[in-house]
Design an enzyme around this catalytic site. Structure first.
Site, PDB file in Angstrom:
ATOM      1  CB  THR A  83       2.770   2.250  -0.175  1.00 15.71           C
ATOM      2  OG1 THR A  83       3.109   2.659   1.159  1.00 15.71           O
ATOM      3  CG2 THR A  83       1.267   2.341  -0.363  1.00 15.71           C
ATOM      4  CB  CYS A  84       7.305   0.233   2.261  1.00  9.30           C
ATOM      5  SG  CYS A  84       6.763   1.554   3.385  1.00  9.30           S
ATOM      6  CG  PHE A  85       7.545  -4.063   0.892  1.00 10.63           C
ATOM      7  CD1 PHE A  85       6.814  -3.807   2.042  1.00 10.63           C
ATOM      8  CD2 PHE A  85       8.906  -4.270   1.008  1.00 10.63           C
ATOM      9  CE1 PHE A  85       7.417  -3.782   3.281  1.00 10.63           C
ATOM     10  CE2 PHE A  85       9.524  -4.242   2.255  1.00 10.63           C
ATOM     11  CZ  PHE A  85       8.773  -3.989   3.390  1.00 10.63           C
TER      12      PHE A  85
END
Length: 697
Positions: free
Chosen positions: A663-665
């Site tokens: 989710t960070c990317f």
């Protein structure tokens, strides 16, 4: 000038407009600068006179003491000089009426071209964050548009009363400073000393009275105030040293003080400029969209009529103000180190409250890192997004007794009238307000949808009787009937400007205006009565909750920054665009290991297109950490380092694996499945069963 005329001719624009644009803008800046210089000169004179008077207290018997100047004399002289300059600027602007007329013609020619450019940008296969390209002629007329607005703003400023200088000592009151609203900065674009025109979309005092709203109050702000910035000073952050420093210099002129020399309806007057902006809204907004800084400079007058601004331009303006707020705090050393919170998923709201509610606003505006207990996920943005999502879900949990669904059935929430069963409920409301404010401050979206009256309270927009329709349709009908028929005919001539309230089983009388129980309602004041009584019925039981939430929100996001929004736009700012446009998502997706023609990619989009709205939201939450779409669409999706588009990466290791996500990317790892059915089964299992929780990285 010849080159400008040639470009204008190519764009079928009046050559006189293009050739004179830059020169007119330069002259406009000069006359505006003269006005500011006049203000500064008057201030220096006032400061010197005040200092001399203060020094006279220690003068000897033979010393010459300069004659004191009364505050009224100083004020009158300053106003006279400003009005004289204002009339000169007004005359200059009126003389340019042929140019303004040609400008209108040019805008009429440009409007279809701007609409076509916007359509091309909207349907672009790759989207992108850049604004639609301006037609060639738009750049030629921009200096003239800026000049038109700059001159009107200078005239507008000239006929406003000057507030006392914050730095000038006052005889008998040394050290006393003016108090105005935070985040105004001293006037943008035209230098310190000019008012910022970020007026709320609320009505001015005359309009409030005409619509029976002049005494409608909000528990968040008290008596509904004027739409002018200086009068909206309200409650800033008196205990927070990192709050924006108040700084403003102009206050509104009372009606009886209006000067006949200010022809607002003249060719170069304020009304004329606003009519121009209304008629050629697409052109003005296109210029702002291509150069947002115009709202801090030549086009600052637009902020006094924010309804003329498109929402994306308002949002850009708000983000710019919040960015400058953060920069000022960094310069003052107000920013603190990262705040870390370890949260138990089973009690997200309680854990967050216990660990974060004691922080000062400046600390909460800083970097916040979330870690869920027992999980190895590193918060590079994705964990925080899920935290906001879980927090919103928890705060609306009926078991928390903080919010309840609106009676209208639209799925929106409002404070629970009996939230007082929890003795710390007001502290929770203030904390939740701060968290919603931090989400706006950091650019996150929160799945929190409130009722329209609640957003009105946050914006200090008075409620009216029409807001009652969604809460109690029958009572609303009775109010409408009362307005449409004489009171004597409807048997309501016994009413007074009061209402009843139930307080722990005891019925009490509440005055809607001072001594309202002794003031009869008649056909002349019944409009005010229905607005007051409607606002009372919708607000009385939850007034403390509204006040606490709004105070918390404004601790993080000063009210003046969002005051240009209307209730619907505030909801968009907080919660994002509700629809999930799969075509937009597809057009803003990047691939690694796959190409757009790969069968797995084709199958993926075919499956996604057939998903229900609920499963689409689950997919988005699975990959990005939130089920909400950014306000600008998927082209504005954020990742660990800023803008980061949706990504599909080939996952190696066999087709038996489930889809996974980072989710960070905003990254979906898609295995090389052998069939469309296999892909669908694995994808649905992943998004339905694995939409919460973080592994390492």
């Amino acid at each position: 000038a010849a080159a400008a005329a040639a470009a204008a001719a190519a764009a079928k624009l009046p050559p006189s407009v293009a050739s004179s644009g830059s020169a007119i803008l330069r002259v406009s800046h000069v006359v505006a600068a003269l006005l500011k210089f006049d203000v500064d000169a008057a201030r220096r004179e006032e400061t010197e006179a005040a200092s001399n008077a203060l020094a006279a207290a220690g003068a000897g018997p033979d010393d010459v003491i300069p004659p004191p100047r009364s505050g009224a004399d100083v004020e009158a002289e300053r106003r006279r000089r400003r009005k004289s300059m204002g009339r000169a600027i007004q005359s200059f602007a009126d003389e340019l009426n042929p140019v303004w007329a040609a400008l209108g013609e040019a805008c009429t020619v440009l409007e279809p071209q701007i609409a076509a450019a916007a359509a091309v940008a909207a349907t672009s296969s790759r989207g992108g964050t850049a604004a639609p390209a301006l037609p060639a002629g738009a750049r030629q007329i921009q200096p003239v548009v800026e000049a038109y607005f700059a001159l009107a703003a200078a005239v507008n400023d000239a006929f406003k009363r000057i507030a006392p200088s914050p730095d000038a000592p006052s005889v008998g009151e040394p050290g006393r400073n003016a108090t105005t609203s935070p985040e105004q900065g001293g006037g943008v674009g035209s230098g310190e000393g000019m008012v910022t025109s970020n007026a709320a979309p609320s009505l001015d005092e005359d309009d409030r009275a005409a619509f029976g709203l002049s005494r409608v109050t909000s528990p968040a702000f008290g008596l509904a105030r004027s739409a002018t910035p200086a009068a909206r000073s309200g409650r800033a952050h008196p205990t927070d040293p990192s709050a924006p420093r108040p700084s403003a210099d102009l206050a509104p002129v009372a009606e009886e003080e209006a000067d006949a020399g200010a022809d607002k309806d003249g060719p170069g007057g304020v009304t004329s400029v606003w009519n121009f902006a209304n008629e050629h809204r697409s052109v003005v907004n296109a210029l702002v969209r291509s150069q947002p800084g115009l709202l801090d400079g030549s086009l600052r007058l637009m902020l006094e009529k924010p309804r003329l601004l498109d929402f994306d331009n308002k949002r850009s303006y708000i983000r710019g103000k919040l960015k400058r707020l953060a920069e000022r705090e960094q310069m003052r050393g107000s920013h603190h180190g990262p705040v870390r919170a370890q949260i138990n998923r089973k009690q997200v709201l309680t854990d967050s409250f216990m660990q974060l509610q004691h922080l000062k606003p400046a600390e909460l505006r800083g970097r916040l890192t979330i870690q869920f207990s027992g999980e190895e996920g590193i918060d590079a943005g994705g964990v925080s997004r899920e935290w906001y999502m879980l927090l919103a879900r928890d705060m609306f949990n009926p078991d928390k007794a903080l919010f309840e669904l609106s009676p209208s059935g639209d799925g929106a929430y409002q404070p629970f009238g009996n939230s007082g069963i929890n003795e710390t409920h007001l502290a929770y409301f203030k904390f939740i307000g701060r968290i919603i404010g931090k989400a706006v401050y950091d650019g996150y979206l929160v799945d929190a949808h409130f009722t329209r009256p609640f957003y009105k309270h946050m914006l200090n927009i008075p409620l009216n009787y029409d807001d009652m329709e969604a809460f109690d349709p029958d009572y609303h009908k009775s109010l409408v009937y009362m307005l449409e028929h004489p009171l004597e005919e409807s048997g309501l001539d016994y009413l007074t400007m009061s209402a009843t309230a139930d307080y722990f089983g005891m019925e009490t009388v509440v005055d809607l205006i001072p001594d309202g129980r002794d003031v009869s309602v008649n056909d002349d004041n019944k409009l005010e009565y229905v607005n007051l009584v409607a606002a009372h019925r919708m607000t009385n039981a939850i007034k403390e909750q509204i006040a606490a939430f709004t105070e918390g929100f404004n601790d993080i996001v000063p009210h003046e920054i969002i005051s240009i929004l209307n209730p619907s736009e505030l909801e968009l700012l907080i919660s994002g665009t509700p629809e999930i446009d799969i075509d937009d998502l597809k057009n803003n997706t990047e691939y690694t290991g796959y190409t757009t023609s790969a069968p797995q990619v084709r199958w993926f989009w075919e499956v996604v297109k057939d998903l229900s709205e609920e499963d689409r939201a689950r997919l988005l939450m699975f990959v990005t950490g939130t089920s909400k779409v950014p306000l600008d669409g998927f082209k504005a999706l954020q990742g660990i380092s800023g803008p980061q588009r949706f990504q599909i990466h080939k996952s190696y290791g066999g087709g038996q694996r489930l889809c996974s996500a980072h989710t960070c990317f905003n990254q979906l790892d898609l295995p090389e499945y052998n069939t469309k059915e296999e892909l669908k089964d694995r994808l649905l299992f992943a998004i339905r069963e694995g939409s919460e929780g973080f592994g390492f990285g």
